[in-house]
Write an enzyme that holds these catalytic residues in place. Structure first.
Site, mmCIF file in Angstrom:
data_model
loop_
_atom_site.group_PDB
_atom_site.id
_atom_site.type_symbol
_atom_site.label_atom_id
_atom_site.label_comp_id
_atom_site.label_asym_id
_atom_site.label_seq_id
_atom_site.Cartn_x
_atom_site.Cartn_y
_atom_site.Cartn_z
ATOM 1 N N ASP A 185 7.078 42.267 16.201
ATOM 2 C CA ASP A 185 7.924 41.199 15.666
ATOM 3 C C ASP A 185 7.392 39.847 16.118
ATOM 4 O O ASP A 185 6.173 39.647 16.173
ATOM 5 C CB ASP A 185 9.375 41.418 16.111
ATOM 6 C CG ASP A 185 10.365 41.028 15.041
ATOM 7 O OD1 ASP A 185 10.512 39.827 14.790
ATOM 8 O OD2 ASP A 185 10.981 41.917 14.438
ATOM 9 N N HIS A 216 13.804 36.017 16.096
ATOM 10 C CA HIS A 216 13.961 37.282 15.374
ATOM 11 C C HIS A 216 13.617 38.472 16.263
ATOM 12 O O HIS A 216 14.356 39.456 16.337
ATOM 13 C CB HIS A 216 13.093 37.275 14.124
ATOM 14 C CG HIS A 216 13.379 38.382 13.166
ATOM 15 N ND1 HIS A 216 12.803 39.627 13.264
ATOM 16 C CD2 HIS A 216 14.186 38.431 12.082
ATOM 17 C CE1 HIS A 216 13.243 40.397 12.278
ATOM 18 N NE2 HIS A 216 14.083 39.699 11.543
ATOM 19 N N SER A 381 16.470 44.268 8.622
ATOM 20 C CA SER A 381 15.788 44.134 9.905
ATOM 21 C C SER A 381 16.748 44.323 11.057
ATOM 22 O O SER A 381 16.333 44.559 12.192
ATOM 23 C CB SER A 381 15.130 42.758 10.029
ATOM 24 O OG SER A 381 16.100 41.760 10.156
#
Length: 541
Positions: A185, A216, A381
């Protein structure tokens, strides 16, 4: 009504997909995904059949190109941890602009017996357009998160660990301990207060820092293993952080390939990919995913945020060796953004099969913020690390029979433990809603086996839409149901006999004409079978 009554044909499916999408889009703001794939100028990925150290790989290319009298070329050096290990690819830069000369150069390289293939080095951009709102640009392979919804109902429960009853396993000492979970990520902030077992942070981008400048990656890690505030599912899991996106969310195929190779060297157990894209033709990436699975690494990936349109499943989440995850909200409704449809990577040679495996919470879920505290995000996600955290719990709960846990067996217990959601078809929810405790029970009693997805076919059920959308009649095109074979016994296997159709004479079975085609080899852990269903006579009566 007989089970013979309903069936679908390909044209009807396509028409129904379009009609259904149009109906769902009425009175809703449209979201139309646009994909823009870019090749990196003058760069090619050369892949090899085996892994070699840098000097050996360079000699392969050098000898070929010197022989071909090509001078304007170079091998791009990679300055990361993978450079200390053997690798199975190089990045070749060719500065010539003569197309004929370039093709001649590449043909020299392809002719080397150690070379597996040559393809363009690239990245893909995703552009999402929202009517009457705003536009956001993501880069593919891109994080699949959706921005916080400030209008969400504040009274809804957003604690995934509590909703899945993870505390039942925690009280039994099952907390993910001993399981290596790799997160590909945007990185993770160093010494983040939510995490107590971050084993390694590695940076595979062209940025200097391993810090998470997007938030994120931190959020995803929190859903899996936060031990404070917004609790993750497996707080004692060993986290391996792979930064493969820059702070502007750009990533390249070569970054993933190096990071994937390093994950193999480190013998991680689970990889979470809260990413996806339309570039299933990126063969170096897809081949590496297969290699990871063959090395007994369980890969979990987001299905994509391009719903409610059908045909929008992202790669690699729709690959049969990967666990593809869609999203629901806390009211057990499929999230509108959750991608759905058949496997897009198989569409060029047919109409695919069921690529979405399971759905779980992914709307307004709480997770770790970039420095401290919590935030809420929505997207597949978010759902992907929920399943990754569950996978870590499941694996840590069967340490006494760990040899039975592999990409196929874990998928088997997840899909068999799932709960079917009412009013949604198989291409929207896969095998249903994740059920942690039931899957744990199934894994504790698991014996290696081969199973099918879907495990049964019922053309009278709305769950099987669009298979149940058109009657089967004499002379009609045969119904084709593409089935995934899960081999929980070993990474590779062979089908040694033709599947047999044994009709039930008491339920009109004699009127069916059934045939199959299938993959002779099951690798890695999976295979496929196409079931052709036709009507043998003019009338049932």
């Amino acid at each position: 009504m007989s089970a013979l009554t309903y069936v679908f044909v390909v044209n009807a499916v396509l028409a129904s997909f379009i009609a259904e999408s149009n109906i769902q889009e009425k009175n809703l703001s449209s979201k139309l995904p646009q994909f823009k794939e870019k090749n990196v100028p003058n760069e090619y990925i050369v892949t090899y059949h085996s892994k070699y150290y840098t000097q050996v790989r360079n000699s392969f290319i050098s000898k070929r190109l010197i022989r071909g009298n090509v001078l304007k070329w170079s091998i791009i050096s990679r300055y990361n941890l993978a450079s200390h290990y053997p690798s199975d690819f190089d990045i070749l830069h060719i500065s010539d602009t003569n197309y004929t000369l370039i093709e001649q150069t590449l043909s020299f390289i392809r002719a080397h017996p150690a070379v597996k293939g040559v393809s363009r080095h690239h990245y893909v951009q995703r552009l999402l357009s929202y009517n009457n709102t705003h536009s956001t640009t993501y880069n593919i392979r891109h994080p699949q998160g959706v921005a916080r919804d400030k209008y969400a109902k504040s009274g809804q429960q957003q604690h995934v660990a509590a909703s899945l009853y993870a505390d039942v396993l925690w009280k039994l000492g099952i907390t993910g301990k001993g399981v290596k979970v790799a997160i590909f990520d945007t990185g993770l902030t160093q010494n983040h207060p939510h995490f107590r077992n971050v084993k390694e942070r590695t940076n595979w981008t062209n940025e200097k820092s391993s810090e998470d400048g997007v938030s994120h990656g931190t959020f995803v890690a929190g859903v899996i293993a936060s031990s404070k505030e917004c609790l993750g599912l497996a707080p004692d899991a060993e986290l391996h952080i792979y930064k493969v996106f820059t702070n502007s969310q750009v990533s390249y195929t070569s970054w993933f390939l190096d990071a994937f190779n390093y994950a193999i060297y480190k013998k991680v157990n689970i990889i979470n990919l809260s990413i996806g894209g339309p570039d299933f033709m990126d063969s170096p990436f897809v081949d590496k995913v297969l290699e990871l699975s063959a090395n007994n690494i369980i890969m979990i990936s987001a299905a994509g945020n391009d719903g409610p349109i059908y045909g929008t499943l992202n790669n690699p989440g729709d690959q049969s060796d990967v666990i593809g995850v869609g999203s629901i909200n806390f009211d057990n409704q499929i999230a509108r953004f959750s991608s759905r449809g058949m496997t897009t990577w198989e569409l060029p040679v047919g109409y695919g099969r069921i690529g979405l495996d399971i759905v779980t919470y992914g709307s307004q879920v709480e997770g770790s913020d970039v420095l401290k505290g919590c935030r809420r995000l929505s997207g597949t996600s978010v759902s992907s690390p929920v399943v990754a955290g569950v996978a870590a719990l499941l694996r840590s709960g069967v340490s006494h029979k760990i040899e039975l846990v592999n990409p196929s067996s874990l998928k088997q217990v997840l899909v068999e433990g799932a709960e079917k959601l009412a009013n949604y078809n198989i291409f929207e929810q896969g095998q249903g809603k994740l059920n942690l405790l039931k899957s744990m029970q199934l894994l504790l009693s698991y014996k290696p086996k081969i199973s099918l997805i879907p495990s049964s076919i019922d053309f009278t059920s709305s769950y099987m839409w669009p298979y149940s959308s058109q009657p089967l009649f004499y002379g009609s095109t045969a119904a084709i149901v593409n089935v995934t074979i899960l081999n929980g016994i070993s990474v590779t296997g062979k089908i040694i006999g033709q599947p047999r159709w044994v009709p039930d004479p008491h339920n009109f079975g004699r009127y069916l004409n059934i045939s199959t085609s299938f993959s002779m080899t099951l690798w890695p852990w999976t295979g496929w079978m196409s079931v052709y269903i036709g009507k043998r006579v003019k009338s049932l009566l």
